[in-house]
Design a protein around this motif. Structure first.
Motif, PDB file in Angstrom:
ATOM      1  N   ARG A   1      -1.507  -3.505   4.313  1.00  0.00           N
ATOM      2  CA  ARG A   1      -2.492  -4.501   5.296  1.00  0.00           C
ATOM      3  C   ARG A   1      -1.251  -5.344   6.022  1.00  0.00           C
ATOM      4  N   LEU A   2      -0.688  -5.681   5.091  1.00  0.00           N
ATOM      5  CA  LEU A   2       0.639  -6.867   5.462  1.00  0.00           C
ATOM      6  C   LEU A   2       1.433  -5.912   6.840  1.00  0.00           C
ATOM      7  N   ARG A   3       1.592  -4.511   6.524  1.00  0.00           N
ATOM      8  CA  ARG A   3       2.490  -3.741   7.270  1.00  0.00           C
ATOM      9  C   ARG A   3       1.796  -3.755   8.607  1.00  0.00           C
ATOM     10  N   ARG A   4       0.403  -3.640   8.631  1.00  0.00           N
ATOM     11  CA  ARG A   4      -0.445  -3.463   9.779  1.00  0.00           C
ATOM     12  C   ARG A   4      -0.408  -4.836  10.494  1.00  0.00           C
ATOM     13  N   GLU A   5      -0.383  -6.064   9.859  1.00  0.00           N
ATOM     14  CA  GLU A   5      -0.398  -7.155  10.453  1.00  0.00           C
ATOM     15  C   GLU A   5       0.892  -7.617  11.089  1.00  0.00           C
TER      16      GLU A   5
END
Ligand code: ADP
Ligand code: MG
Ligand code: MG
Ligand code: MG
Ligand code: MG
Ligand code: MG
Length: 686
Positions: free
Chosen positions: A139-143
């Motif tokens: 999720r962090l990667r996406r953000e």
């Protein structure tokens, strides 16, 4: 993709001349690597996932989604960001509001200029906590990716862009029919401009002697013309000799036709790499995970649309296979062999064709009898001390020509290097990859599991990653045996393409995965040894596959029955959740592995949420991405029942996809479950 060295890339005629040299040097480098690393022991059980994204630009006014060719800008912006320089940082735990410490994710280029790849900043370890960190990290990667894009741009984890190849679908816009791809549908600018990528595409085309050819059966809906002729094909183009392809029968009836590498290598997938404690364990994992490839492909199916049409298949695999198929007419068996050495049954992107474990349970009958091997190079490996089985594996990969050769690399051989070996290895895209330790790095033998389709949500991507990791632990703990003959796995790979294969098809799978007691008499099935990692029995073989059946069967005492009785056809539900009689099911195997280790209740409960997704996918409670997308299109008010997927439908699809991401971001699995329940069809005969 592997190498990104800079240099002067050879055109095909020159590359062809240097191919033999690259192979020879590649084999020397492989021997060097193998000699140094074959005795490597006690490497940590590490693993890592790779998530690939499409980047789209969403135009809310026009209600239109286009692919954004922004890869270089995004990577540049990411590199500039000092916080992402790779140092350890505090990562917010988005689910629980607590902070954990780890390395920030890393971003990589991919074939499509509209693609990004992201991996964890460093590989995950053996700790169960790492299994729970993956989803937040994804999720962090996406953000982070989103934060380095334009306001209208978004990273999306769909396998393919539904309207790729149609006019006005990329931003900025370029006309098709460039010198590298010569595609009548997509421009050269669709590919990463690094010389490796256009050269790869151009040289595959040149080696083939025509463009790559992808014909995907159209999904015949109630208003789809029958027979169906792809209405987007231009038969009057005369820019390149390859424009004759369509006039020479490249387009098949009732199919959606595509003509460029981008239609395959522009797809996104989910890959998981494992480091084994030593080469032997790596070889075991390679073999045991191999039969799971097609099962996981069917379970993650997410590709029901190509070039603006619903298609009659559910997964991307064969399309990529065809998009990089460099075989000549002779190698394909269309012309008698004259200039080429072999008829080659598979594309260089295909399900894998070898088993490599020094395991007494590996029977000769499991091997692929159609395997093509470069015998001279195999002999060099064997003369260099490599055992027959591993030498066969690599000598099979080395039947291929290197596609991209940099003239600088031909000056002298770096015997300590790996560039020539990697040249061949990294352009053999099989569903499993056996990765030797790179020279000069403290990295062990690794195995990559490559068949899974990317999922819409990070929850699902994490669930599939976690599941495969747990399956590998169960395999090693219980010494599980999933061997079936390789041709059955090849067949399963085809089956996985069939629409709704996950519910409707059966796949070859081994009946009894437990190790047999090796006593003289036929022994009862041994129940799994909890906690204990059993050592495979010592390998005796110096045999060759052709001449020594005993060598492959190893020193087993139990009389072996006919191979055909060892496996049968099972539904994915039976493989994942267990058959009433016989096969226990992968989830129950994982559960008994979890029962056998010490984990706290909270961890177990959180893992259970992931396993539940897999369980429900397999039994049909939850839909695959393919089924959900297909249904979304077919129930859209603007859909005319003619298989065509319009701009507006795609716009709404992307809105729905982003909404699922947003919802499940807060509620984990529930968003997806609610949505797939809400979207359940009424009266569709699907
Ligand atoms: P490729 O693109 O060639 O498959 P990547 O460099 O993108 O390889 O890495 C694949 C995955 O392997 C990443 O998730 C990475 O974190 C992981 N990885 C890196 N080193 C190791 C290791 N020693 N053991 C296991 N996984 C590793
Ligand atoms: Mg990738
Ligand atoms: Mg890669
Ligand atoms: Mg990668
Ligand atoms: Mg890819
Ligand atoms: Mg990879």
């Amino acid at each position: 993709m592997g190498l990104l060295a800079l240099g002067t890339a050879l055109d095909w005629p020159d590359a062809k001349k240097a191919a033999g040299q690259v192979r020879e040097w590649g084999i020397e480098q492989l021997l060097g690597i193998w000699r140094k690393a074959k005795g490597k022991e006690r490497d940590a059980l590490l693993w890592g996932d790779e998530v690939e994204y499409l980047v789209v630009a969403i135009d809310d006014e026009q209600k239109k989604v286009r692919l954004s060719l922004c890869q270089a800008d995004v990577l540049k912006a990411l590199a500039k960001d000092q916080a992402l320089a790779g140092q350890d940082v505090t990562v917010p735990d988005l689910q629980n509001g607590v902070a954990s410490t780890g390395a920030l994710p890393t971003f990589h280029p991919e074939f499509g200029r509209f693609m990004l790849e992201a991996t964890p900043g460093k590989p995950w370890g053996i700790d169960f906590k790492d299994l729970l960190a993956v989803e937040d990290d994804m999720r962090l990667r996406r953000e982070i990716a989103k934060a380095h894009m334009g306001l209208d741009e978004f990273p999306i984890t769909l396998t393919t862009f539904p309207r790729l190849g149609l006019p006005d679908t990329i931003k900025p816009d370029y006309p098709p029919s460039g010198p590298a791809l010569r595609s009548q549908f997509v421009p050269d600018e669709i590919a990463n401009p690094h010389i490796r990528f256009p050269t790869l595409a151009a040289n595959i085309r040149s080696r083939r002697g025509r463009k790559v050819e992808l014909n995907v059966p159209v999904f015949k809906d109630k208003n789809t013309p029958s027979p169906f002729s792809d209405p987007t094909v231009n038969y009057d183009m005369h820019n390149w000799p390859e424009d004759d392809d369509v006039r020479n029968g490249a387009v098949k009836q009732d199919c959606v036709y595509m003509d460029a590498m981008a239609f395959g290598m522009g797809s996104c997938c989910l890959q998981i790499t494992f480091q084994a404690k030593n080469i032997r364990e790596g070889r075991t994992l390679y073999d045991q995970l191999s039969p799971l490839g097609p099962i996981m492909l069917a379970l993650t199916a997410a590709t029901p649309i190509y070039k603006g049409f619903l298609v009659d298949t559910d997964v991307r695999w064969n399309q990529i296979s065809r998009a990089v198929d460099d075989r000549t007419p002779e190698e394909l068996g269309e012309k008698p062999l004259k200039n080429d050495r072999w008829r080659i049954p598979k594309s260089r992107y295909a399900s894998n064709s070898t088993y490599i474990a020094q395991d007494h349970r590996l029977r000769r009958e499991y091997m692929d009898s159609n395997l093509i091997v470069n015998e001279e190079l195999k002999q060099k490996l064997v003369d260099g001390g490599m055992d027959d089985l591993l030498a066969t594996h690599f000598a099979h990969l080395f039947i291929r020509d290197p596609i991209v050769i940099f003239s600088e690399d031909l000056k002298e051989l770096d015997p300590e290097g790996s560039n020539h070996f990697e040249n061949i290895q990294s352009t053999n895209w099989q569903h499993m990859r056996f990765k030797p330790p790179p020279p000069g790095a403290d990295i062990g033998w690794r195995v990559e599991f490559r068949s899974m389709e990317i999922q819409i949500t990070d929850f699902e991507n994490a669930a599939f990653a976690v599941f495969i990791v747990l399956v590998t632990r169960a395999i090693l703990s219980f010494d599980l045996n999933f061997y079936i003959p390789i041709p059955r796995t090849t067949e399963n790979m085809e089956t996985a393409h069939i629409r709704d294969a996950v519910m409707k098809e059966k796949f070859w799978f081994r009946n009894d995965p437990f190790p047999k007691k090796r006593t003289p008499k036929d022994s009862p099935v041994q129940s799994p040894v909890l906690n204990g990692v059993s050592e495979p029995s010592p390998w005796t073989g110096s045999s060759t596959l052709q001449n020594d059946a005993q060598g492959l069967n190893g020193p087993i005492d139990t009389p072996l029955g006919p191979v055909e009785e060892e496996y049968s056809r099972m539904s994915i539900d039976e493989i994942i959740n267990g058959a009433h009689e016989g096969f226990p099911g992968l989830i129950p195997l994982v559960e008994s592995y979890l029962d056998s280790v010490n984990i706290d209740i909270d961890t177990r409960c959180r893992l259970a949420v992931y396993l539940d997704l897999i369980r429900k996918r397999a039994n049909g409670t939850l839909w695959t991405g393919s089924k959900w997308i297909r249904n979304f299109v077919r129930t859209h008010p603007e859909y005319k029942g003619d298989s065509a997927v319009s701009d507006k439908v795609v716009y709404d699809l992307f809105e729905a996809v982003r909404e699922i991401e947003r919802t499940q971001g807060k509620k984990k699995s529930t968003g997806w479950e609610m949505l797939s329940a809400r979207e359940r069809p009424r009266g569709l005969d699907d």
